[in-house]
Design a protein around this motif. Structure first.
Motif, PDB file in Angstrom:
ATOM      1  N   LEU A  84       0.848  -1.184   0.000  1.00  0.00           N
ATOM      2  CA  LEU A  84       0.000   0.000   0.000  1.00  0.00           C
ATOM      3  C   LEU A  84       0.885   1.236   0.000  1.00  0.00           C
ATOM      4  O   LEU A  84       1.617   1.483   0.957  1.00  0.00           O
ATOM      5  CB  LEU A  84      -0.899  -0.003   1.247  1.00  0.00           C
ATOM      6  CG  LEU A  84      -1.994   1.052   1.328  1.00  0.00           C
ATOM      7  CD1 LEU A  84      -3.069   0.801   0.273  1.00  0.00           C
ATOM      8  CD2 LEU A  84      -2.625   1.050   2.721  1.00  0.00           C
ATOM      9  N   ASP A  85       0.837   1.993  -1.096  1.00  0.00           N
ATOM     10  CA  ASP A  85       1.627   3.213  -1.107  1.00  0.00           C
ATOM     11  C   ASP A  85       0.794   4.369  -0.549  1.00  0.00           C
ATOM     12  O   ASP A  85      -0.397   4.225  -0.269  1.00  0.00           O
ATOM     13  CB  ASP A  85       2.194   3.520  -2.492  1.00  0.00           C
ATOM     14  CG  ASP A  85       1.138   3.843  -3.546  1.00  0.00           C
ATOM     15  OD1 ASP A  85       0.056   4.344  -3.185  1.00  0.00           O
ATOM     16  OD2 ASP A  85       1.405   3.594  -4.738  1.00  0.00           O
ATOM     17  N   SER A  87      -0.360   7.226  -1.803  1.00  0.00           N
ATOM     18  CA  SER A  87      -1.512   7.680  -2.584  1.00  0.00           C
ATOM     19  C   SER A  87      -2.686   6.715  -2.473  1.00  0.00           C
ATOM     20  O   SER A  87      -3.843   7.138  -2.338  1.00  0.00           O
ATOM     21  CB  SER A  87      -1.119   7.848  -4.059  1.00  0.00           C
ATOM     22  OG  SER A  87      -0.239   8.933  -4.225  1.00  0.00           O
ATOM     23  N   ASP A  88      -2.392   5.407  -2.521  1.00  0.00           N
ATOM     24  CA  ASP A  88      -3.460   4.414  -2.391  1.00  0.00           C
ATOM     25  C   ASP A  88      -4.093   4.474  -1.005  1.00  0.00           C
ATOM     26  O   ASP A  88      -5.315   4.306  -0.853  1.00  0.00           O
ATOM     27  CB  ASP A  88      -2.921   3.003  -2.653  1.00  0.00           C
ATOM     28  CG  ASP A  88      -2.582   2.777  -4.121  1.00  0.00           C
ATOM     29  OD1 ASP A  88      -3.128   3.515  -4.970  1.00  0.00           O
ATOM     30  OD2 ASP A  88      -1.765   1.892  -4.404  1.00  0.00           O
ATOM     31  N   ALA A  91      -6.394   7.335  -0.885  1.00  0.00           N
ATOM     32  CA  ALA A  91      -7.554   7.097  -1.742  1.00  0.00           C
ATOM     33  C   ALA A  91      -8.627   6.269  -1.034  1.00  0.00           C
ATOM     34  O   ALA A  91      -9.771   6.200  -1.501  1.00  0.00           O
ATOM     35  CB  ALA A  91      -7.121   6.400  -3.033  1.00  0.00           C
ATOM     36  N   LYS A  98      -9.687  11.960  -5.954  1.00  0.00           N
ATOM     37  CA  LYS A  98      -8.283  11.603  -6.111  1.00  0.00           C
ATOM     38  C   LYS A  98      -7.436  12.764  -6.624  1.00  0.00           C
ATOM     39  O   LYS A  98      -6.215  12.793  -6.419  1.00  0.00           O
ATOM     40  CB  LYS A  98      -8.147  10.392  -7.030  1.00  0.00           C
ATOM     41  CG  LYS A  98      -8.690   9.102  -6.407  1.00  0.00           C
ATOM     42  CD  LYS A  98      -8.416   7.897  -7.274  1.00  0.00           C
ATOM     43  CE  LYS A  98      -8.927   6.624  -6.600  1.00  0.00           C
ATOM     44  NZ  LYS A  98      -8.661   5.414  -7.423  1.00  0.00           N
ATOM     45  N   ASN A 115       4.362   7.691  -3.974  1.00  0.00           N
ATOM     46  CA  ASN A 115       4.444   6.292  -4.419  1.00  0.00           C
ATOM     47  C   ASN A 115       5.255   5.414  -3.473  1.00  0.00           C
ATOM     48  O   ASN A 115       5.572   4.267  -3.811  1.00  0.00           O
ATOM     49  CB  ASN A 115       5.042   6.233  -5.826  1.00  0.00           C
ATOM     50  CG  ASN A 115       4.192   6.973  -6.838  1.00  0.00           C
ATOM     51  OD1 ASN A 115       2.972   6.841  -6.849  1.00  0.00           O
ATOM     52  ND2 ASN A 115       4.829   7.767  -7.693  1.00  0.00           N
ATOM     53  N   GLN A 117       5.905   3.088  -0.171  1.00  0.00           N
ATOM     54  CA  GLN A 117       5.130   2.171   0.643  1.00  0.00           C
ATOM     55  C   GLN A 117       4.967   2.720   2.065  1.00  0.00           C
ATOM     56  O   GLN A 117       5.932   3.197   2.675  1.00  0.00           O
ATOM     57  CB  GLN A 117       5.803   0.799   0.695  1.00  0.00           C
ATOM     58  CG  GLN A 117       5.810   0.063  -0.634  1.00  0.00           C
ATOM     59  CD  GLN A 117       4.404  -0.317  -1.080  1.00  0.00           C
ATOM     60  OE1 GLN A 117       3.687  -1.020  -0.378  1.00  0.00           O
ATOM     61  NE2 GLN A 117       4.004   0.150  -2.249  1.00  0.00           N
TER      62      GLN A 117
END
Length: 257
Positions: A84-85, A87-88, A91, A98, A115, A117
């Motif tokens: 899981l970075d 940004s994710d 989100a 986003k 980006n 982790q």
């Protein structure tokens, strides 16, 4: 000043034990309020009440107008095996746009971590990610629970300065939870010291000189806090410790209250 949230005689009992007793507090737009107290004093319980996660036994919490709360928890627990970075992770916030993610990352100074982790981030980086998440819903009130936990002293100073800058830019209210005033006080307008009840409240200078604060934290702690308290404001306080507009006052005035 515009009130955002009013706590009116909040009382909470659990299993015959009093967790909070007759808590009165108002958080205004554009104001940084720091909630302090020893471990077990009820700080987290009061935050849960504000967030609607804990119903008071007595009293009420009123959210004025359309108060939007951005919450930053103490810690982040993510399974290190989960890819899981940053940004994710952001989100995952409900109803997030986003397109706002790069903006909030830039606002807290970690756009280069988008980006990366999450599980390899440092303590200071994690706290900034959590602050970014709290900003995603464009809050009128930021609730920050021990925002500098796990961060070194230099990082703490930077984070408190960042929080004050965000307050100035968004003109939001800020409720910060802390154990003491030793670094946070220079960025705080109002301090509320609780130990199940409100022991004392007002400007940092007033609170650190109060016998109830000194009984909880000791006179040496109060003296250290007072020595640190010298900062520049674009506002002044009235006789009750409330922040008032200072457009007619000289800017960059050093407070000595």
């Amino acid at each position: 000043m515009t009130p955002l949230v009013t706590f009116d005689k909040i009382g909470i009992e659990f299993d015959g034990r009093v967790l909070l007793n007759q808590i009165n507090m108002i958080i205004h737009k554009g104001e940084i309020v720091t909630l302090i107290g020893p471990n077990g004093s009820g700080k987290s319980t009061l935050i849960r009440t504000l967030l609607g996660l804990q119903l008071p036994t007595s009293g009420s919490v009123e959210h004025h107008e359309k108060t939007r709360v951005g919450y930053m928890p103490q810690k982040l627990h993510i399974d290190p095996t989960l890819p899981l970075d940053v940004s994710d992770f952001l989100a995952l916030v409900r109803n997030v746009d986003k397109k706002d993610i790069p903006k909030v990352l830039a606002k807290v100074g970690i756009e280069k971590l988008a980006n990366k982790q999450v599980h390899v981030l440092s303590g200071g980086e994690i706290q900034r990610v959590l602050l970014a998440r709290a900003l995603l819903n464009r809050p009128t009130l930021l609730v920050l629970d021990e925002p500098v936990q796990g961060v070194d002293v230099n990082g703490q100073v930077e984070l408190y300065s960042l929080i004050a800058t965000i307050r100035d830019e968004l003109q939001c209210g800020v409720l910060m939870v802390s154990h003491d005033l030793h670094l946070v006080m220079a960025k705080t307008d109002t301090v509320v010291c609780i130990n199940q009840h409100v022991c004392c409240s007002g400007t940092p200078q007033h609170v650190t000189g109060h016998p109830a604060y000194q009984a909880l934290f000791g006179i040496p702690g109060a003296e250290e806090s007072i020595a640190i308290y010298a900062h520049h404001h674009d506002h002044v306080h009235d006789d009750h410790g409330d922040v008032v507009n200072a457009k007619t006052h000289m800017h960059d005035k050093t407070c000595s209250h």
